[in-house]
Motif scaffolding. Structure first.
Motif, short mmCIF file in Angstrom:
data_model
loop_
_atom_site.label_atom_id
_atom_site.label_comp_id
_atom_site.label_asym_id
_atom_site.label_seq_id
_atom_site.Cartn_x
_atom_site.Cartn_y
_atom_site.Cartn_z
N MET A 124 4.18 -2.61 0.44
CA MET A 124 4.46 -3.36 1.67
C MET A 124 5.91 -3.83 1.68
O MET A 124 6.51 -4.02 0.62
CB MET A 124 3.54 -4.59 1.78
CG MET A 124 2.06 -4.27 1.86
SD MET A 124 1.08 -5.80 1.91
CE MET A 124 -0.58 -5.12 1.83
N GLU A 179 6.02 -7.87 5.54
CA GLU A 179 4.57 -7.63 5.63
C GLU A 179 3.80 -8.48 4.64
O GLU A 179 2.70 -8.95 4.94
CB GLU A 179 4.28 -6.14 5.40
CG GLU A 179 4.71 -5.25 6.55
CD GLU A 179 4.67 -3.76 6.20
OE1 GLU A 179 4.69 -2.94 7.15
OE2 GLU A 179 4.63 -3.43 5.00
N LEU A 231 0.18 -6.01 10.12
CA LEU A 231 -0.24 -4.71 9.58
C LEU A 231 -1.21 -4.02 10.54
O LEU A 231 -2.42 -4.26 10.54
CB LEU A 231 -0.89 -4.90 8.20
CG LEU A 231 0.05 -5.41 7.09
CD1 LEU A 231 -0.73 -5.71 5.82
CD2 LEU A 231 1.13 -4.37 6.81
N ARG A 238 1.06 1.09 9.99
CA ARG A 238 1.62 0.45 8.79
C ARG A 238 0.67 0.61 7.60
O ARG A 238 1.10 0.85 6.47
CB ARG A 238 1.86 -1.05 9.05
CG ARG A 238 3.07 -1.34 9.95
CD ARG A 238 3.17 -2.84 10.22
NE ARG A 238 4.25 -3.17 11.14
CZ ARG A 238 5.42 -3.69 10.79
NH1 ARG A 238 5.67 -3.92 9.52
NH2 ARG A 238 6.32 -3.98 11.70
N ARG A 260 0.98 4.05 6.20
CA ARG A 260 2.19 4.18 5.39
C ARG A 260 2.00 3.54 4.02
O ARG A 260 2.40 4.10 2.99
CB ARG A 260 3.36 3.49 6.12
CG ARG A 260 4.73 3.74 5.47
CD ARG A 260 5.75 2.67 5.83
NE ARG A 260 5.55 1.46 5.04
CZ ARG A 260 5.29 0.27 5.55
NH1 ARG A 260 5.18 0.10 6.85
NH2 ARG A 260 5.11 -0.76 4.74
#
Length: 447
Positions: free
Chosen positions: A383, A387, A394, A398, A401
């Motif tokens: 993160m 984040e 989130l 996200r 990822r």
């Protein structure tokens, strides 16, 4: 170490504790169990006989007969006699020695001398001393390379000449180099050898004669078993050991070598080594009372407190407490605490120190817990700082990822976030005094 012995003794004492009164027959039955438990843990027979005799003499005496809870009094006697058998805690003694003080490590091949040399160097530096290592093992392949690698890893000066010169000559020239570098303590790593190998034992005697060590420490594998007595006795007769370092104490369920070697040589145990990693926690000072507590399933709260004090800074702890009470605990805080917990040791090592937790350790899959902790670390590390501080941002993309970056599935990311939200919810209830624990009153408001 001592898991099987600890479990066996705890079962025996649980049965004693259920008896309102205690007669000689009960004590005899308990002592038979204690005797078998010690023998199965690889404690040598003469030492077991002496230990059981001392305990029985006290257990059938007046102090137990008059006790309100006789079963508990027997446990107390076993605890005290166990401490007596383990001996006084040994500490390095440099009195009568001039700087640099020399520590000579001896033992069998494979006992962990080279790794222990690095751990001891790190421990000495932590105490404010300047350590220096000498590679005098010219027999084991790559022994010199291993010591050099470890010395560089921990940033400790060293001396080596490869494997062509005589070990005693290397030790003398290394000692000269240590004096020139203004070292405080020199650790000589010698080659492993059998106590019955006359030629190699003579070599050790020569190293000792020429370097005049303040300490000659026998590094012994705690998994050695019954042969431990002969090993310790053989080395002691030839080179006069001043102390014991027991290695791999986290890997053996029996551990009787610790009791046997101390009793047969009369020299103190000075350190306990755990694991292969070289860090400040992998070499512990020996405390007989704490080890006796662990053996009898009483935990080791003092060591647990010391490890916690080393891992957690008081100012940081107060700051974290404030954040928790204000419901500002973030994923970054969660990661920081997880990493500090790891510094204290494995989950089973920590649980062994908590009174009453010894019996459930076998039910814990330490490898699975370790995998989960690593997975949580990987997810949070994937993160961004923003984040971690603001997990509400989130969204699905996200999370994908983060999952790709940490090598997990999106559901694993969701699981971590769910656990974190539940923790925040619990902290909020705690802060408002609404957290109800069965059997306990709710905690009054702290805001």
């Amino acid at each position: 170490m001592f898991e099987s012995l600890s479990n066996r003794l705890q079962d025996t004492f649980d049965r004693l504790g259920r008896s309102g009164t205690l007669n000689e027959k009960d004590v005899d039955a308990a002592m038979r169990e204690v005797r078998m438990a010690l023998l199965e843990a690889d404690v040598s027979l003469p030492i077991v006989k002496d230990f059981v005799k001392r305990v029985k003499e006290r257990a059938v005496g007046a102090e137990v007969a008059k006790a309100l809870k006789p079963g508990q009094m027997v446990v107390k006697i076993v605890h005290e006699e166990l401490i007596e058998t383990l001996g006084e805690p040994g500490r390095l003694n440099f009195s009568g020695s001039t700087k640099p003080h020399v520590i000579m490590l001896v033992g069998l091949q494979g006992s962990g001398k080279t790794t222990t040399a690095a751990k001891l160097a790190l421990h000495l530096r932590k105490e404010g001393r300047q350590p220096f290592m000498i590679a005098a093992d010219t027999y084991r392949p790559a022994a010199v390379d291993q010591l050099v690698t470890l010395a560089k890893q921990i940033g400790v000066p060293y001396y080596e000449e490869g494997v062509s010169a005589k070990p005693e000559d290397i030790a003398v020239r290394g000692l000269k180099a240590a004096k020139e570098s203004d070292a405080a303590v020199v650790i000589i790593d010698t080659a492993g050898r059998l106590q019955i190998d006359d030629q190699l034992m003579t070599e050790l005697e020569e190293i000792k004669r020429r370097t005049e060590p303040a300490e000659v420490l026998l590094v012994a594998d705690s998994m050695t078993g019954q042969e431990a007595v002969n090993i310790a006795d053989g080395f002691n007769k030839r080179v006069g050991i001043t102390g014991l370092i027991l290695t791999k104490v986290d890997g053996d369920a029996r551990g009787g070598a610790a009791i046997s070697m101390r009793a047969v040589t009369g020299v103190p145990i000075k350190y306990l080594g755990t694991g292969e990693k070289i860090n400040a926690d992998s070499l512990e000072l020996f405390h007989p009372d704490r080890l006796a507590d662990r053996i009898l399933g009483m935990g080791d709260v003092l060591t647990l407190i010391e490890k916690a004090e080393e891992a957690f800074d008081e100012a940081e702890a107060l700051k974290l407490q404030k954040k928790m009470m204000e419901n500002n605990f973030t994923l970054q805080d969660f990661l920081d605490q997880l990493q500090k917990m790891k510094k204290m040791g494995s989950i089973t090592q920590i649980m062994k120190m908590v009174p009453g937790m010894g019996k459930i350790i076998d039910q814990i899959d330490e490898e699975e817990i370790d995998r989960r902790m690593k997975r949580v670390e990987a997810i949070i590390n994937s993160m961004t700082p923003y984040e971690r501080e603001h997990p509400k941002v989130l969204n699905a993309s996200r999370k994908r990822r983060i999952a790709n970056g940490s090598g997990v599935e999106v559901r694993d990311v969701n699981d971590v976030l769910k656990q974190f939200r539940e923790m925040q919810k619990m902290m909020k209830q705690l802060r408002k005094g609404r957290l109800k624990i069965p059997g306990l009153p709710s905690i009054p408001g702290l805001n």
